[in-house]
Design a protein around this motif. Structure first.
Motif, short mmCIF file in Angstrom:
data_model
loop_
_atom_site.label_atom_id
_atom_site.label_comp_id
_atom_site.label_asym_id
_atom_site.label_seq_id
_atom_site.Cartn_x
_atom_site.Cartn_y
_atom_site.Cartn_z
N CYS A 153 0.84 -1.21 0.00
CA CYS A 153 0.00 0.00 0.00
C CYS A 153 0.87 1.25 0.00
O CYS A 153 1.93 1.27 0.63
N PRO A 154 0.44 2.31 -0.67
CA PRO A 154 1.17 3.57 -0.61
C PRO A 154 1.09 4.16 0.80
O PRO A 154 0.17 3.84 1.56
N SER A 155 2.03 5.01 1.12
CA SER A 155 2.05 5.60 2.46
C SER A 155 0.96 6.66 2.62
O SER A 155 0.55 6.97 3.74
N SER A 156 0.49 7.23 1.52
CA SER A 156 -0.54 8.26 1.60
C SER A 156 -1.31 8.34 0.29
O SER A 156 -0.88 7.82 -0.73
N TYR A 157 -2.47 8.97 0.36
CA TYR A 157 -3.30 9.29 -0.81
C TYR A 157 -3.64 10.77 -0.74
O TYR A 157 -3.97 11.28 0.34
N SER A 158 -3.63 11.43 -1.86
CA SER A 158 -3.90 12.86 -1.85
C SER A 158 -5.32 13.15 -1.37
O SER A 158 -5.56 14.14 -0.66
N GLN A 159 -6.29 12.29 -1.72
CA GLN A 159 -7.66 12.52 -1.27
C GLN A 159 -7.77 12.35 0.24
O GLN A 159 -8.45 13.12 0.92
N ILE A 160 -7.09 11.36 0.79
CA ILE A 160 -7.10 11.17 2.25
C ILE A 160 -6.45 12.36 2.94
O ILE A 160 -6.96 12.89 3.93
N SER A 260 -18.54 15.97 -2.50
CA SER A 260 -18.92 17.03 -3.43
C SER A 260 -18.12 18.29 -3.11
O SER A 260 -17.55 18.41 -2.01
N ASP A 261 -18.11 19.22 -4.04
CA ASP A 261 -17.33 20.44 -3.87
C ASP A 261 -17.85 21.32 -2.75
O ASP A 261 -17.12 22.17 -2.24
N ASP A 262 -19.11 21.13 -2.34
CA ASP A 262 -19.67 21.98 -1.30
C ASP A 262 -19.92 21.22 0.00
O ASP A 262 -20.67 21.67 0.85
N THR A 263 -19.29 20.05 0.16
CA THR A 263 -19.39 19.29 1.41
C THR A 263 -18.01 18.84 1.86
O THR A 263 -17.04 18.90 1.09
N ASP A 264 -17.92 18.38 3.11
CA ASP A 264 -16.64 18.00 3.70
C ASP A 264 -16.63 16.58 4.24
O ASP A 264 -15.88 16.25 5.16
N ASP A 265 -17.45 15.69 3.69
CA ASP A 265 -17.42 14.30 4.13
C ASP A 265 -16.07 13.67 3.79
O ASP A 265 -15.40 14.05 2.81
N ILE A 266 -15.66 12.69 4.58
CA ILE A 266 -14.42 11.95 4.36
C ILE A 266 -14.76 10.77 3.45
O ILE A 266 -15.53 9.89 3.81
N VAL A 267 -14.18 10.75 2.25
CA VAL A 267 -14.63 9.84 1.20
C VAL A 267 -13.91 8.50 1.26
O VAL A 267 -12.68 8.44 1.42
N VAL A 268 -14.68 7.42 1.10
CA VAL A 268 -14.14 6.06 1.02
C VAL A 268 -14.63 5.43 -0.28
O VAL A 268 -15.57 5.94 -0.91
N PRO A 269 -14.04 4.32 -0.73
CA PRO A 269 -14.55 3.64 -1.93
C PRO A 269 -16.03 3.29 -1.79
O PRO A 269 -16.49 2.90 -0.70
N THR A 270 -16.78 3.43 -2.86
CA THR A 270 -18.22 3.23 -2.81
C THR A 270 -18.60 1.82 -2.38
O THR A 270 -17.81 0.87 -2.52
N TYR A 271 -19.82 1.70 -1.89
CA TYR A 271 -20.30 0.37 -1.49
C TYR A 271 -20.31 -0.58 -2.67
O TYR A 271 -20.07 -1.78 -2.53
N TYR A 400 -11.43 10.33 -8.06
CA TYR A 400 -11.67 11.28 -9.15
C TYR A 400 -10.56 12.31 -9.29
O TYR A 400 -10.20 12.72 -10.41
N LYS A 401 -10.03 12.78 -8.18
CA LYS A 401 -9.06 13.86 -8.25
C LYS A 401 -7.71 13.42 -8.82
O LYS A 401 -6.85 14.26 -9.10
#
Length: 501
Positions: A153-160, A260-271, A400-401
């Protein structure tokens, strides 16, 4: 990309005169040909896989399928019985193959044999030292840091990094009641409060529709069988819509499948992608490996139209039908179900029957357009080798990013105003369109396969646990999420004291 990994084994095996030379490339992380410091029990996935690449007599990789030229046999023993292994060879139609296999119980004397016309290829047979465990074996590695390194695994992800930058220290003792008050709206929101303590999982859910907790439960249980999870607490949004409004002033630590661009949820891979990973070679038929092995029409023979099927979950999807009817030589687009706009079925119907997702790739161009939020089919569209036309959107998934427009896909405006122009451009620039489609497929190969889904979850949980400063304890009213029964010999080792390295 697994076909060119430096860690792989690349050995040429010369066949009979006038027959192709074959190069076998195997990634130690994925096919269980382990490197220094790894043992068979360190790396377990529901379905494991490796890659084979064919080349011609000059050493050039084949770009078209050579046919069913390989035979793969995997064997072992389980006590007095033969080890139960299911093997599936998928032809990617570009000169390469995916070999995936599922181990149903703990096995020793594990051997992978790869032959061509009865002759072993490269260093086949490959013998595995130690025990190869099945997915349900409770055999966790004690250190999360060690496991992440072993798993590749990588040490980091830009989205995280982006999602967690706002959280340096999280105190749920002071946050918890406010979070529950803001998001406990049974008719419109569903959330679960999770606590992981001593690698045991507990939760309490709020809302009327909490069935999707099964996807969160499943990935947490699977990870806990592989690595001892650090103590932590978090909230998970079980709905499609992200919940944490960026402008509301609260830094609410809520995990979600979509951002989304107007929210701050912490994103994980979709169900959807998570289930496809966990049920690969199980009850699901569409996953990131199967989609690559069931696209049997080469680029040159695919229809020069933009293809789309889906339900009426957004107004722009109705607009797409209008556009397709005006330009039938460029589009094959139809709705398969009416729910949100039932009163307009007469105008935008009739409904088309569902077709196999694999048939989407009979077309050179496939359309990705938002549904209620981001369309969760994008990973599979990228993997299919057709040119992805992606709608510009405020919604995004965890990857996506990292995508680049005009490299991995062709963008079109949110209002679909330039979609016809984009399809016309693709028809006029066939070589460029094929190249972008290939880059999209490569991206899926490098970022969206089962190993990557496990890694993303694990890295996120590892980083999140470091930010939780409040005491972690099982709260009143929480219910345990038990592991399935396992009779693996190493199951008792899960109770050993944990030392984080």
């Amino acid at each position: 990309m697994c076909l060119t990994l430096l860690m792989g084994i690349s050995i040429i095996f010369l066949l009979l005169p006038c027959e192709p030379v074959l190069t076998l490339m195997i990634d130690p992380k994925l096919c269980e040909v382990w490197g220094p410091g790894l043992s068979a029990s360190d790396i377990v996935m529901p379905a494991r896989y490796f890659f084979i690449q064919a080349v011609d007599v000059s050493g050039t990789k084949l770009t078209l399928s050579p046919g069913e030229v390989f035979t793969v046999e995997i064997s072992g023993t389980s006590g007095a019985r033969v080890c139960r292994v299911w093997v599936n060879v998928l032809d990617r139609r570009d000169g390469s193959f995916i070999v995936r296999y599922k181990v149903y119980n703990s096995c020793v004397d594990f051997r992978i044999q790869i032959t061509h016309q009865g002759e072993h290829v490269a260093d086949s047979p490959y013998a595995v030292t130690g025990t190869v465990n099945g997915e349900e074996c409770l055999c966790p590695v004690e250190s999360m840091s060690t496991w992440l390194k072993q798993y590749g695994c990588p040490s980091s992800y830009s989205q995280i990094d982006s999602d967690l930058n706002k959280f340096t220290a999280v105190n749920f003792t002071s946050l918890r009641s406010g979070l529950i008050k803001r998001y406990d709206h049974p008719g419109s929101m569903s959330i679960c409060n999770y606590v992981i303590k001593d690698s045991q999982i507990h939760r309490k859910c709020y809302g009327q529709h909490v069935g999707f907790k099964m996807f969160v439960d499943a990935i947490l249980l699977s990870l806990a069988r592989k690595v001892r999870l650090p103590d932590m607490e978090f909230f998970f949004n079980l709905g499609d819509w992200p919940l944490v409004k960026a402008e509301q002033g609260h830094r609410d630590p809520v995990f979600a499948w979509c951002g989304s661009d107007d929210t701050d949820d912490i994103v994980v891979p979709t169900y959807d992608l998570t289930e496809a990973t966990l049920e690969c070679m199980g009850r699901v038929t569409l996953d990131m490996l199967s989609v690559q092995g069931n696209t049997d029409v080469p680029w040159r023979d695919r229809a020069e139209k933009a293809f789309w099927r889906g339900r009426d979950s957004r107004r722009e999807r109705l607009q797409l039908i209008e556009i397709a009817r005006k330009h039938p030589h460029l589009f094959n687009a139809s709705l398969t179900n009416f729910f949100f706009f039932r009163d307009q079925e007469a105008d935008y119907g009739p409904k088309e029957k569902h077709i196999s997702f694999f048939r989407f790739f009979d077309y050179k161009y496939v359309i990705n357009i938002d549904g209620t939020v981001a369309a969760y089919r994008l990973p599979y569209l990228l993997a299919g080798g057709s040119l992805v036309l992606k709608q510009e959107s405020k919604y995004y998934e965890f990857f996506y990013k990292s995508l680049e427009p005009w490299k991995h896909y062709v963008p079109f405006s949110q209002d679909l105003g330039d979609l016809v122009q984009r399809v016309s451009w693709a028809k006029q620039h066939d070589a460029r369109a094929e190249a972008i489609a290939g880059e999209g497929r490569r991206f899926a190969q490098e970022h969206l396969l089962p190993q990557h889904v496990f890694c993303y979850h694990a890295v996120l949980l590892h980083e999140w646990s470091r930010r939780v400063e409040s005491p972690v304890s099982v709260l009143e009213g929480m219910e345990p999420v038990p592991q399935p029964h396992s009779d693996c010999p190493c199951a008792r080792e899960a109770s050993r004291p944990h030392t984080e390295l």
